[in-house]
Design a protein around this motif. Structure first.
Motif, PDB file in Angstrom:
ATOM      1  N   ILE A 133       0.833  -1.211   0.000  1.00  0.00           N
ATOM      2  CA  ILE A 133       0.000   0.000   0.000  1.00  0.00           C
ATOM      3  C   ILE A 133       0.865   1.258   0.000  1.00  0.00           C
ATOM      4  O   ILE A 133       0.546   2.259  -0.649  1.00  0.00           O
ATOM      5  N   PHE A 134       1.972   1.198   0.713  1.00  0.00           N
ATOM      6  CA  PHE A 134       2.812   2.385   0.915  1.00  0.00           C
ATOM      7  C   PHE A 134       3.298   3.040  -0.383  1.00  0.00           C
ATOM      8  O   PHE A 134       3.342   4.270  -0.473  1.00  0.00           O
ATOM      9  N   PRO A 135       3.684   2.282  -1.411  1.00  0.00           N
ATOM     10  CA  PRO A 135       4.138   2.921  -2.648  1.00  0.00           C
ATOM     11  C   PRO A 135       3.104   3.853  -3.280  1.00  0.00           C
ATOM     12  O   PRO A 135       3.468   4.865  -3.885  1.00  0.00           O
ATOM     13  N   SER A 136       1.825   3.524  -3.138  1.00  0.00           N
ATOM     14  CA  SER A 136       0.780   4.410  -3.676  1.00  0.00           C
ATOM     15  C   SER A 136       0.752   5.729  -2.923  1.00  0.00           C
ATOM     16  O   SER A 136       0.546   6.801  -3.511  1.00  0.00           O
ATOM     17  N   LYS A 137       0.971   5.660  -1.630  1.00  0.00           N
ATOM     18  CA  LYS A 137       1.048   6.870  -0.810  1.00  0.00           C
ATOM     19  C   LYS A 137       2.249   7.715  -1.235  1.00  0.00           C
ATOM     20  O   LYS A 137       2.153   8.942  -1.351  1.00  0.00           O
ATOM     21  N   ILE A 138       3.368   7.054  -1.468  1.00  0.00           N
ATOM     22  CA  ILE A 138       4.574   7.740  -1.929  1.00  0.00           C
ATOM     23  C   ILE A 138       4.315   8.400  -3.282  1.00  0.00           C
ATOM     24  O   ILE A 138       4.687   9.556  -3.511  1.00  0.00           O
ATOM     25  N   SER A 139       3.659   7.665  -4.172  1.00  0.00           N
ATOM     26  CA  SER A 139       3.388   8.173  -5.521  1.00  0.00           C
ATOM     27  C   SER A 139       2.528   9.429  -5.482  1.00  0.00           C
ATOM     28  O   SER A 139       2.804  10.397  -6.204  1.00  0.00           O
TER      29      SER A 139
END
Length: 221
Positions: A160-166
């Motif tokens: 999930i975290f990569p979407s937040k980063i993106s």
């Protein structure tokens, strides 16, 4: 008599050496921050622990910057600025990275000044503070750190975290595009952000086509 000039030159040399010694202390702090944050990429699941350790160094940073400030008269501030510019920009990156990890937001320049115990440029153009150029240089390096973190989080099975980063990196880039950058160094750093965002998007896309984000959502629901 040239004795007066010799005295001035000797005083200038003494001041410069004292400033260099003070800067070395700050550089040591910067290296400590770097080593600790490196652990976030190695042990992603322990990130809160390492973020806390980084913040434990803030009082030392504040003390060392205040010691530096005491050595540099405001009327010759820009004469010595080059001695710590690069180190300060890197420190801005680390502080901004930690702030985002905790608050999911971009830290303001004046808040960096506050952490470092500096009066800031609002107190006057020659007052001791983070220069806008150094702040931006530090901010422009955040997407690179986040691109790396997006891979690290996937290795740790946080999909999930990569979407937040993106989302953050894309919003940051959109905001920074409004700046009229005249400085060639800053322009090159800014141009590199789109490649960092591409790396992040590739991670998010790979997660999506593998259906790993749906798996993560089901496991956390």
């Amino acid at each position: 008599s040239f004795d007066v000039y010799n005295e001035l030159l000797n005083k200038e040399k003494e001041t410069r050496e004292s400033v260099k010694d003070a800067v070395k202390e700050i550089q040591n702090d910067e290296k400590k921050l770097q080593r600790i944050l490196q652990q976030v990429h190695i042990n992603y699941r322990q990130a809160p622990e390492y973020i806390s350790k980084v913040k434990d160094i803030y009082p030392d940073l504040k003390s060392h910057f205040q010691s530096l400030q005491a050595l540099v008269p405001s009327d010759v501030y820009y004469r010595y600025l080059g001695l710590w510019k690069q180190t300060l920009a890197q420190i801005v990156t680390y502080i901004a990275f930690v702030h985002w990890m905790e608050a999911d937001a971009l830290i303001k320049l004046e808040d960096v000044d506050l952490i470092l115990g500096l009066p800031g440029k609002a107190a006057g153009p020659s007052s001791f503070g983070v220069e806008l150029e150094d702040y931006l240089s530090g901010i422009f390096s955040i997407p690179s750190e986040l691109a790396r973190l997006s891979v690290t989080s996937v290795i740790a099975q946080d999909y999930i975290f990569p979407s937040k980063i993106s989302r953050f990196a894309t919003e940051l880039y959109s905001g920074l595009r409004l700046l009229n950058l005249k400085n060639d160094f800053l322009r090159k750093k800014f141009d590199s952000i789109k490649y960092d965002i591409k790396r992040i998007e590739e991670v998010v896309y790979d997660i999506s086509i593998r259906g790993l984000n749906n798996k993560d959502k089901m496991e956390t629901s």
